[in-house]
Design a protein around this motif. Structure first.
Motif, PDB file in Angstrom:
ATOM      1  N   GLU A 198      64.362  51.406  67.351  1.00  0.00           N
ATOM      2  CA  GLU A 198      63.921  50.179  68.009  1.00  0.00           C
ATOM      3  C   GLU A 198      64.358  50.303  69.465  1.00  0.00           C
ATOM      4  O   GLU A 198      65.548  50.341  69.769  1.00  0.00           O
ATOM      5  CB  GLU A 198      64.550  48.942  67.376  1.00  0.00           C
ATOM      6  N   LEU A 199      63.391  50.383  70.359  1.00  0.00           N
ATOM      7  CA  LEU A 199      63.660  50.613  71.778  1.00  0.00           C
ATOM      8  C   LEU A 199      63.701  49.281  72.523  1.00  0.00           C
ATOM      9  O   LEU A 199      62.739  48.510  72.480  1.00  0.00           O
ATOM     10  CB  LEU A 199      62.573  51.503  72.365  1.00  0.00           C
ATOM     11  N   CYS A 200      64.816  49.033  73.197  1.00  0.00           N
ATOM     12  CA  CYS A 200      65.037  47.756  73.879  1.00  0.00           C
ATOM     13  C   CYS A 200      65.578  47.990  75.278  1.00  0.00           C
ATOM     14  O   CYS A 200      65.899  49.105  75.675  1.00  0.00           O
ATOM     15  CB  CYS A 200      66.082  46.918  73.129  1.00  0.00           C
ATOM     16  N   SER A 201      65.731  46.905  76.003  1.00  0.00           N
ATOM     17  CA  SER A 201      66.664  46.831  77.111  1.00  0.00           C
ATOM     18  C   SER A 201      67.662  45.746  76.734  1.00  0.00           C
ATOM     19  O   SER A 201      67.419  44.959  75.809  1.00  0.00           O
ATOM     20  CB  SER A 201      65.953  46.464  78.426  1.00  0.00           C
ATOM     21  N   SER A 202      68.809  45.732  77.386  1.00  0.00           N
ATOM     22  CA  SER A 202      69.777  44.625  77.264  1.00  0.00           C
ATOM     23  C   SER A 202      70.152  44.281  75.814  1.00  0.00           C
ATOM     24  O   SER A 202      70.015  43.136  75.382  1.00  0.00           O
ATOM     25  CB  SER A 202      69.222  43.375  77.955  1.00  0.00           C
ATOM     26  N   LEU A 203      70.673  45.257  75.102  1.00  0.00           N
ATOM     27  CA  LEU A 203      71.121  44.984  73.735  1.00  0.00           C
ATOM     28  C   LEU A 203      72.215  43.919  73.692  1.00  0.00           C
ATOM     29  O   LEU A 203      72.338  43.201  72.696  1.00  0.00           O
ATOM     30  CB  LEU A 203      71.629  46.269  73.071  1.00  0.00           C
ATOM     31  N   ALA A 204      72.984  43.803  74.760  1.00  0.00           N
ATOM     32  CA  ALA A 204      74.034  42.787  74.801  1.00  0.00           C
ATOM     33  C   ALA A 204      73.463  41.376  74.734  1.00  0.00           C
ATOM     34  O   ALA A 204      74.165  40.429  74.371  1.00  0.00           O
ATOM     35  CB  ALA A 204      74.870  42.948  76.073  1.00  0.00           C
ATOM     36  N   LEU A 205      72.175  41.230  75.045  1.00  0.00           N
ATOM     37  CA  LEU A 205      71.492  39.932  74.967  1.00  0.00           C
ATOM     38  C   LEU A 205      70.658  39.818  73.701  1.00  0.00           C
ATOM     39  O   LEU A 205      69.861  38.885  73.562  1.00  0.00           O
ATOM     40  CB  LEU A 205      70.599  39.732  76.199  1.00  0.00           C
ATOM     41  N   GLY A 206      70.818  40.746  72.787  1.00  0.00           N
ATOM     42  CA  GLY A 206      70.028  40.736  71.562  1.00  0.00           C
ATOM     43  C   GLY A 206      68.794  41.602  71.637  1.00  0.00           C
ATOM     44  O   GLY A 206      68.050  41.713  70.666  1.00  0.00           O
ATOM     45  N   GLY A 207      68.558  42.239  72.789  1.00  0.00           N
ATOM     46  CA  GLY A 207      67.416  43.133  72.946  1.00  0.00           C
ATOM     47  C   GLY A 207      66.254  42.463  73.653  1.00  0.00           C
ATOM     48  O   GLY A 207      65.749  41.443  73.193  1.00  0.00           O
ATOM     49  N   LEU A 208      65.848  43.027  74.789  1.00  0.00           N
ATOM     50  CA  LEU A 208      64.676  42.574  75.535  1.00  0.00           C
ATOM     51  C   LEU A 208      63.705  43.742  75.665  1.00  0.00           C
ATOM     52  O   LEU A 208      64.009  44.865  75.272  1.00  0.00           O
ATOM     53  CB  LEU A 208      65.079  42.058  76.917  1.00  0.00           C
ATOM     54  N   THR A 209      62.531  43.478  76.233  1.00  0.00           N
ATOM     55  CA  THR A 209      61.505  44.508  76.371  1.00  0.00           C
ATOM     56  C   THR A 209      61.990  45.645  77.267  1.00  0.00           C
ATOM     57  O   THR A 209      62.483  45.397  78.375  1.00  0.00           O
ATOM     58  CB  THR A 209      60.225  43.908  76.972  1.00  0.00           C
ATOM     59  N   PRO A 210      61.843  46.883  76.833  1.00  0.00           N
ATOM     60  CA  PRO A 210      62.221  48.019  77.685  1.00  0.00           C
ATOM     61  C   PRO A 210      61.193  48.226  78.794  1.00  0.00           C
ATOM     62  O   PRO A 210      60.028  47.826  78.661  1.00  0.00           O
ATOM     63  CB  PRO A 210      62.218  49.200  76.711  1.00  0.00           C
ATOM     64  N   ASN A 211      61.608  48.860  79.878  1.00  0.00           N
ATOM     65  CA  ASN A 211      60.649  49.125  80.950  1.00  0.00           C
ATOM     66  C   ASN A 211      59.724  50.285  80.575  1.00  0.00           C
ATOM     67  O   ASN A 211      59.987  51.052  79.641  1.00  0.00           O
ATOM     68  CB  ASN A 211      61.370  49.391  82.281  1.00  0.00           C
ATOM     69  N   PHE A 212      58.633  50.384  81.330  1.00  0.00           N
ATOM     70  CA  PHE A 212      57.599  51.365  80.999  1.00  0.00           C
ATOM     71  C   PHE A 212      58.111  52.796  81.122  1.00  0.00           C
ATOM     72  O   PHE A 212      57.758  53.665  80.323  1.00  0.00           O
ATOM     73  CB  PHE A 212      56.380  51.156  81.900  1.00  0.00           C
TER      74      PHE A 212
END
Length: 247
Positions: free
Chosen positions: A27-41
């Motif tokens: 599962e590819l995310c950004s900001s795992l500390a926030l629960g995971g947000l959309t990763p950049n392109f």
């Protein structure tokens, strides 16, 4: 039988560690500390280049709840298009209305944009007062699986609810246990819940490789050490897989 060990990551370094540890899906995310947000392109593209296992991108445009505005949805649709363009295998979504029900209209629009991509519904379900009603909406919309802690703080605490979900959905929807999954408890979670997929981060940190820096400056919250880099631990992932194999 466990069919998938999914590892959530938010940087390319962790992709290599997760694969080394034996993960079967990312599962590819950004900001795992926030629960995971959309990763950049850029991260999506590089993950597609280096992954030897399926990669599902988180589609979550901001932190906080899962009640999204029309403009949030526009962003999510554009991000799903980016996932397809990057060559990843799936997306992870979750949308609710103000009453804590699955927003089926938005969910179906996201799934339509996803096309042939796989779709996981994430832990937004853990904020639903009526989880079985939510499962019906998720199944009806055409998702492959739902990631859930069984509405509790951890998958172990929610194991009884997870089993009820597994029994309710049968082979129509895979229930994937996540939140606090470790080598020490994964066997117990599986035994109590009867899930066939588990989700973990395998969190660890490494020190910065910088030699000289101004330590009094902070890039954000002063409580966060800018020179401790969060990464997935290949050893923690491998330990979970070993614990599953030995159960």
């Amino acid at each position: 039988m466990i069919t998938n060990i999914e590892v959530c990551i938010d940087n390319i370094e962790s992709l290599h560690y997760a694969q080394q540890g034996g993960a079967t899906r990312i599962e590819l995310c950004s900001s795992l500390a926030l629960g995971g947000l959309t990763p950049n392109f850029g991260l999506m593209q590089l993950a597609a280049k280096h992954a030897s296992i399926p990669v599902y991108a988180m589609i979550r445009p901001r932190q906080g709840d899962f009640l999204f505005s029309d403009q949030d949805v526009e962003i999510m649709l554009a991000d799903i298009y980016a996932v397809k363009k990057a060559g990843l295998q799936g997306v992870v979504v979750g949308v609710l209305n103000a009453q804590g029900q699955v927003d089926s209209v938005i969910l179906r629009s996201l799934i339509k944009e996803a096309g042939s991509l796989g779709v996981t519904f994430h832990r937004a379900i853990d904020q639903c007062p009526e989880p079985f009603e939510a499962l019906e909406s998720i199944m009806s919309a055409g998702c492959e699986r739902v990631l859930t802690s069984g509405l509790e703080a951890s998958a172990l605490d929610g194991a009884e609810m997870l089993r009820r979900m597994v029994d309710y959905c049968g082979n129509k929807l895979s229930i994937m246990a996540g939140a606090g999954v470790t080598a020490d408890n994964v066997a117990e979670i599986i035994q109590k819940s009867n899930v066939h997929e588990v989700h973990l981060s395998g969190k660890s940190t490494r020190p910065s490789n910088m030699i000289t820096y101004a330590s009094q400056a902070h890039m954000g919250n002063a409580d966060v050490d800018d020179f401790s880099i969060p990464v997935t631990s290949a050893e923690k992932v491998a330990a979970v897989i070993h614990a599953v194999a030995c159960r």
